[in-house]
Design an enzyme around this catalytic site. Structure first.
Site, short mmCIF file in Angstrom:
data_model
loop_
_atom_site.label_atom_id
_atom_site.label_comp_id
_atom_site.label_asym_id
_atom_site.label_seq_id
_atom_site.Cartn_x
_atom_site.Cartn_y
_atom_site.Cartn_z
N ALA A 62 0.87 -1.18 0.00
CA ALA A 62 0.00 0.00 0.00
C ALA A 62 0.90 1.23 0.00
CB ALA A 62 -0.86 -0.02 1.26
N GLY A 101 0.48 -5.10 0.66
CA GLY A 101 -0.66 -5.05 -0.26
C GLY A 101 -0.33 -5.71 -1.60
N GLU A 104 -0.81 -9.22 -1.20
CA GLU A 104 -2.25 -9.47 -1.07
C GLU A 104 -2.96 -9.43 -2.42
OE1 GLU A 104 -2.36 -6.48 2.08
OE2 GLU A 104 -3.38 -7.94 3.35
N GLU A 124 4.02 -5.60 6.89
CA GLU A 124 3.21 -4.60 7.60
C GLU A 124 3.56 -4.51 9.07
OE1 GLU A 124 2.04 -6.88 5.51
OE2 GLU A 124 0.48 -6.06 4.20
N1 3HC Z 1 4.64 3.43 0.07
C1 3HC Z 1 5.13 4.64 -0.25
N2 3HC Z 1 6.43 4.86 -0.54
C2 3HC Z 1 7.26 3.81 -0.50
C3 3HC Z 1 6.82 2.52 -0.17
C4 3HC Z 1 5.44 2.34 0.12
N3 3HC Z 1 4.92 1.15 0.42
N4 3HC Z 1 7.88 1.68 -0.21
C5 3HC Z 1 8.93 2.43 -0.55
N5 3HC Z 1 8.57 3.71 -0.73
C6 3HC Z 1 9.42 4.83 -1.15
C7 3HC Z 1 10.50 5.12 -0.12
O1 3HC Z 1 10.02 6.00 0.87
C8 3HC Z 1 11.58 5.76 -0.98
O2 3HC Z 1 11.21 7.09 -1.21
P1 3HC Z 1 12.32 8.24 -1.37
O3 3HC Z 1 13.14 7.84 -2.54
O4 3HC Z 1 11.51 9.47 -1.55
O5 3HC Z 1 13.10 8.23 -0.09
C9 3HC Z 1 11.45 5.02 -2.30
O6 3HC Z 1 10.14 4.43 -2.30
C10 3HC Z 1 12.47 3.91 -2.50
O7 3HC Z 1 12.46 3.08 -1.36
P2 3HC Z 1 13.80 2.44 -0.78
O8 3HC Z 1 14.86 3.50 -0.66
O9 3HC Z 1 13.41 1.69 0.43
O10 3HC Z 1 14.21 1.45 -1.98
P3 3HC Z 1 14.88 0.02 -1.92
O11 3HC Z 1 15.07 -0.37 -3.32
O12 3HC Z 1 16.02 0.01 -0.99
O13 3HC Z 1 13.78 -0.95 -1.25
C11 3HC Z 1 11.60 -1.90 -0.92
C12 3HC Z 1 12.59 -1.21 -1.90
C13 3HC Z 1 12.15 -3.28 -0.51
C14 3HC Z 1 10.29 -2.05 -1.62
C15 3HC Z 1 11.47 -1.02 0.35
O14 3HC Z 1 11.18 0.30 -0.05
C16 3HC Z 1 10.39 -1.44 1.30
O15 3HC Z 1 10.60 -2.35 2.08
N6 3HC Z 1 9.25 -0.76 1.27
C17 3HC Z 1 8.17 -0.96 2.21
C18 3HC Z 1 7.37 -2.17 1.90
C19 3HC Z 1 6.21 -2.28 2.85
O16 3HC Z 1 6.34 -2.08 4.05
N7 3HC Z 1 5.05 -2.64 2.31
C20 3HC Z 1 3.88 -2.80 3.10
C21 3HC Z 1 3.15 -1.52 3.11
S1 3HC Z 1 1.77 -1.55 4.19
C22 3HC Z 1 0.57 -2.38 3.36
O17 3HC Z 1 0.80 -2.85 2.28
C23 3HC Z 1 -0.76 -2.45 4.04
C24 3HC Z 1 -1.68 -3.41 3.38
O18 3HC Z 1 -1.61 -4.66 4.01
C25 3HC Z 1 -3.11 -2.92 3.44
#
Ligand code: 3HC
Length: 674
Positions: A62, A101, A104, A124
């Site tokens: 998400a 997400g 999912e 998450e």
């Molecule tokens: N939403 C918004 N922005 C995100 C994001 C997300 N889910 N994931 C990454 N970004 C952004 C980062 O903030 C960063 O922004 P910036 O360049 O402005 O600083 C940019 O994307 C690049 O991210 P990274 O520097 O972390 O890039 P990497 O290549 O090192 O890693 C990744 C990529 C493994 C995808 C890592 O970004 C990550 O782990 N992201 C989070 C994943 C996550 O937690 N997903 C679950 C979200 S909650 C959810 O899905 C709820 C659902 O169940 C309803």
């Protein structure tokens, strides 16, 4: 242009998402996917759908930036149900990381195909929430309760092969032929009844949950999200999907409104913000680092070297004597082999890493290095001598770094003719394990040196923060008031255990005295038995150097289990008398104010002096370098949640001088982190 483009290959509709950098499932993506599903529903010539992503990854989750704001329709839970409800097969074609997400969406699709390098995860929990788009319901049905518990409560991704073994992936695609293989897969399943994961039963053994809870009790201590996830999966296991997903929604809303999730999301963005260096353009030309030199093969030098070797960067390591060199490289090999024994590295990888290491006694060999990190004895004279020698032999443009934890980088830089190339790289012990790196910016450090160090930190998987030149930089400087106050309180009537307990209950891995015993009570001791100036000196002079000697602030048994020490109690009493310190009852509140509020106060000074770029950088230092509980968001974020006014009042009550910035913010009703 829409972030979702549609195209056709015969009867297959292809929905391609292109939403850099990570294809987060923001409103535009959700709306585009929904429109695609609607199109497939209404068009008889479409008989299957492939969902695929452009760029470096499948949906990484998400869009976290949308959390806390009004959610545009369709929400992700609604969208995934619509995907699954389609009566034509939907194939998720996964590369990169299908996270949260994204995972999912894949689970709601009827089939999943992935390239071998792909990863699947439910991270998450690391943001203090739970999989909120059917993940707690579909994962147990698709991959089983054990896999679901493991993935959803710990948040670590699994490989495509593991996902295939678990039933989460139906088929592996060629690394370079994902779309073609997905379309071929779609054509094979056209006309077959769709298999909806939400309709599958959950098979569960009653013991599973109790065992899982017991095994992970320590890990999940104090954490809302993993405990809620276990409860929800357990309580909904035998129930229909529709009921389960309602429980999931309630749990999600509760967690996302909570303090822990706010703190964890703060840390997620803080970590990424820390990589941005004020005043330096993102596209600055970096220096090329092909080989790293490390001076000193002790614990620090060895650990630092391992970071680069593991990342495939050759290292030249220099020592003064053969036995020290052999000992150092032997420890590195042993550490790698221990990792391999735990299955986290292959024997081949161990050999590859060690094969990149060049041990030498010849200082001049460092002339071949592009970055040289000194990890010698912490003494200004020794460091100046090393840098003076480096100046004579290092190639032009080589970065010269010191791993000092306290000393003045500008003074070190002045012993060279190239202060612009000098920087501090403060690794934390054990350097191959701890995530934090303080990059210390000297008065003359060149911008490209800082930017190169920052880029390199990412390559070696560290979280780096820029610090200014001051005694102890950010982390150790803030440690000082905590240590001073903790020790004073011993004389005023507290016991080491009483103080440590408050810190452990707060969520720290250990308290100040447990930490002193682990690090070594003798650290920083002048080693002169005739100069005993405080209680710490007194312990050190008696050989109570901490865990390594079986005695420090605590006594330790053979299994390193601590117990209260009568001898320490005696020493405290003796010093109390000697210094004539009146004792009083020390409350938990007093411990919190004197050892935690004082850290915040020091953080405010650091910020006002420009020694940290931003409050969130201080939080990153403490979470990644000192085990500050991430669910409390770091000291400055925590201060915001406590209320700065309360912090000021606490400090005043115990007679501390309040940092002007802290007072100002408290008076204006502001926060450190906006
Ligand atoms: N939403 C918004 N922005 C995100 C994001 C997300 N889910 N994931 C990454 N970004 C952004 C980062 O903030 C960063 O922004 P910036 O360049 O402005 O600083 C940019 O994307 C690049 O991210 P990274 O520097 O972390 O890039 P990497 O290549 O090192 O890693 C990744 C990529 C493994 C995808 C890592 O970004 C990550 O782990 N992201 C989070 C994943 C996550 O937690 N997903 C679950 C979200 S909650 C959810 O899905 C709820 C659902 O169940 C309803």
């Amino acid at each position: 242009m829409s972030v979702i483009t549609t195209s056709r290959q015969g009867p297959v509709l292809i929905l391609t998402s292109d939403n850099p950098p990570v294809n987060a499932l923001g409103a535009a993506v959700r709306q585009g996917l929904q429109a695609g599903i609607e199109e497939a529903k209404g068009d008889d010539s479409i008989q299957a759908v492939v969902i695929i992503c452009a760029g470096k990854t499948f949906f990484a989750g998400a869009d976290i930036t949308e959390f806390g704001k009004a959610m545009a329709e369709p929400s992700l839970p609604v969208l995934v149900d619509q995907i699954e409800a389609l009566d034509k097969p939907v194939i998720a074609a996964v590369h990169g990381t299908a996270l949260g997400g994204g995972c999912e969406v894949a689970l709601a699709s009827h089939y999943r195909i992935a390239v071998p390098s792909a990863k699947f995860g439910l991270p998450e929990v690391k943001l203090g929430i739970l999989p909120g788009a059917g993940g707690t319901q579909r994962m147990p049905r698709v991959a089983g309760v054990e896999v679901a518990l493991e993935m959803a409560t710990k948040g670590d991704p699994i490989s495509a092969t593991q996902a295939k073994d678990a039933g989460l992936v139906d088929r592996l695609a060629g690394e370079d032929s994902l779309l073609a293989d997905a379309v071929a897969f779609a054509n094979e399943v056209i006309g077959k009844p769709v298999s909806r994961s939400s309709e599958r039963p959950v098979t569960v053994d009653a013991e599973t949950f109790a065992t899982f809870r017991a095994t992970n009790a320590k890990r999940f201590r104090g954490l809302d999200a993993p405990n809620t996830i276990i409860d929800i999966i357990e309580q909904t296991a035998g129930k229909p999907y529709a009921e389960g997903v309602q429980a999931e929604r309630i749990g999600f809303m509760k967690l996302i409104m909570g303090q822990q999730s706010a703190a964890l999301r703060h840390i997620f963005f803080a970590e990424r913000k820390a990589a941005k260096i004020d005043g330096i353009a993102d596209d600055i030309q970096l220096r090329d680092i092909k080989r790293v030199g490390v001076i000193g093969a002790g614990t620090m030098g060895g650990g630092i070297s391992m970071n680069f070797l593991s990342a495939g960067v050759p290292v030249t390591i220099v020592e003064m004597a053969q036995d020290a060199l052999d000992r150092g490289t032997g420890v590195m090999r042993k550490n790698y082999e221990a990792t391999a024994a735990k299955g986290r590295m292959t024997a081949e990888q161990v050999e590859k890493a060690m094969g990149l290491l060049k041990p030498t006694l010849n200082f001049d060999d460092l002339a071949e290095c592009d970055l040289i990190i000194e990890a010698v004895y912490e003494s200004m004279d020794v460091k100046k001598d090393v840098f003076g020698r480096l100046d004579k032999i290092a190639k032009p443009g080589a970065i010269l770094a010191s791993n000092t934890s306290y000393l003045n980088i500008d003074e070190i830089a002045a012993s060279t003719s190239r202060p612009q190339d000098v920087v501090g790289l403060h690794f934390f012990s054990p350097a191959n394990v701890m995530k934090l790196l303080e990059i210390v910016r000297g008065a003359k450090t060149a911008d490209d040196v800082l930017a190169t160090a920052m880029a390199l930190s990412k390559k070696i998987k560290k979280v780096a923060v820029i610090a200014g030149v001051c005694y102890g930089f950010i982390g150790n400087r803030m440690l000082m008031p905590r240590q001073v106050e903790a020790t004073k309180m011993l004389l005023e009537g507290a016991t080491p255990e009483q103080i440590d307990k408050v810190h452990v209950a707060f969520g720290m891995p250990m308290g100040p005295f447990q930490m002193a015993d682990l690090a070594g009570v003798d650290i920083g001791w002048h080693r002169d038995p005739n100069r005993i100036e405080n209680i710490r000196d007194a312990l050190a002079a008696e050989g109570r150097w901490g865990q390594k000697k079986g005695a420090g602030f605590y006594d330790y048994d053979e299994k390193r289990q601590p117990s209260n020490s009568p001898r320490v109690a005696e020493l405290i009493e003796e010093w109390r008398g000697k210094l004539n310190v009146p004792s009083h009852e020390i409350t938990e509140e007093e411990i919190v104010v004197r050892t935690l509020y004082t850290m915040v106060n020091e953080g405010a000074l650091i910020l006002a002096e420009g020694m940290a770029q931003r409050a969130s950088d201080i939080d990153v230092v403490w979470v990644y370098g000192y085990g500050w509980p991430p669910y409390r968001g770091g000291p400055m974020f925590w201060a915001d949640t406590e209320g700065l006014k309360k912090i000021v009042e606490g400090l005043e009550k115990y007679g501390f001088e309040v940092a002007p910035l802290l007072r100002e913010k408290a008076e204006k009703g502001e926060k450190f982190n906006r």
